[in-house]
Design a protein around this motif. Structure first.
Motif, PDB file in Angstrom:
ATOM      1  N   UNK A   4       2.540 109.572 -31.615  1.00  0.00           N
ATOM      2  CA  UNK A   4       1.503 108.716 -33.559  1.00  0.00           C
ATOM      3  C   UNK A   4       0.568 107.823 -32.526  1.00  0.00           C
ATOM      4  N   UNK A   5       0.402 107.489 -31.160  1.00  0.00           N
ATOM      5  CA  UNK A   5      -0.300 106.596 -30.337  1.00  0.00           C
ATOM      6  C   UNK A   5      -1.501 108.066 -29.866  1.00  0.00           C
ATOM      7  N   UNK A  12      -9.182 109.406 -33.855  1.00  0.00           N
ATOM      8  CA  UNK A  12     -10.680 108.934 -33.777  1.00  0.00           C
ATOM      9  C   UNK A  12     -12.038 109.964 -32.432  1.00  0.00           C
ATOM     10  N   UNK A  13     -11.205 109.933 -30.938  1.00  0.00           N
ATOM     11  CA  UNK A  13     -12.001 110.941 -30.710  1.00  0.00           C
ATOM     12  C   UNK A  13     -12.848 111.456 -31.097  1.00  0.00           C
ATOM     13  N   UNK A  14     -12.248 112.656 -32.038  1.00  0.00           N
ATOM     14  CA  UNK A  14     -12.986 114.013 -33.287  1.00  0.00           C
ATOM     15  C   UNK A  14     -13.931 112.815 -34.322  1.00  0.00           C
ATOM     16  N   UNK A  36      -7.887 114.469 -25.198  1.00  0.00           N
ATOM     17  CA  UNK A  36      -6.172 114.851 -26.164  1.00  0.00           C
ATOM     18  C   UNK A  36      -6.257 116.087 -26.514  1.00  0.00           C
ATOM     19  N   UNK A  37      -7.128 117.736 -26.608  1.00  0.00           N
ATOM     20  CA  UNK A  37      -7.152 119.022 -26.593  1.00  0.00           C
ATOM     21  C   UNK A  37      -7.021 119.587 -25.560  1.00  0.00           C
ATOM     22  N   UNK A  38      -7.999 118.843 -24.944  1.00  0.00           N
ATOM     23  CA  UNK A  38      -8.154 119.317 -23.316  1.00  0.00           C
ATOM     24  C   UNK A  38      -6.985 120.265 -22.737  1.00  0.00           C
TER      25      UNK A  38
END
Length: 115
Positions: A4-5, A12-14, A36-38
């Motif tokens: 969840x974190x 939020x980064x997006x 979080x995506x890379x």
């Protein structure tokens, strides 16, 4: 980091990334630049990015998408003008009340310092 974190940080980064860009961005831009995506593989990224976009839209964020006429790629924007609230016009009493509440929180509120 708990899931969840991770999701919250990613979303939020997006939002921050989209608002900081002065141009429409592609999913590839998101994958390369947003925390979080890379590290995700292609399929995982596609699922997570789609889920995050859907959830942000359901929360009322004005995330816009269009297609690039030349490449056919989906382009994403989030206008800060549509997202941010207007400036508050608080009375002196309201500012005093807000300061009192913030001092009672004793720095435990995440946005206490900016306020």
């Amino acid at each position: 980091m708990p899931l969840e974190k991770e999701k919250l940080v990613r979303q939020l980064s997006l939002v921050a990334f989209l608002m900081s860009m002065n141009r429409p961005i592609t999913a590839r831009d998101v994958r390369e630049s947003v925390e979080g995506y890379s590290h995700m593989g292609d399929d995982a990224f596609a699922r997570r990015f789609y889920a995050d976009r859907t959830e942000l839209l359901s929360l009322g964020l004005p995330l816009n998408s269009t297609r690039d006429d030349d490449t056919g790629e989906e382009l994403y924007t989030l206008s800060a003008r549509q997202y941010l609230l207007p400036n508050l016009d608080l009375t002196d009493r309201e500012v005093t009340a807000l300061n009192s509440c913030l001092s009672l929180l004793d720095g435990q509120f995440a946005y206490a310092e900016p306020l």
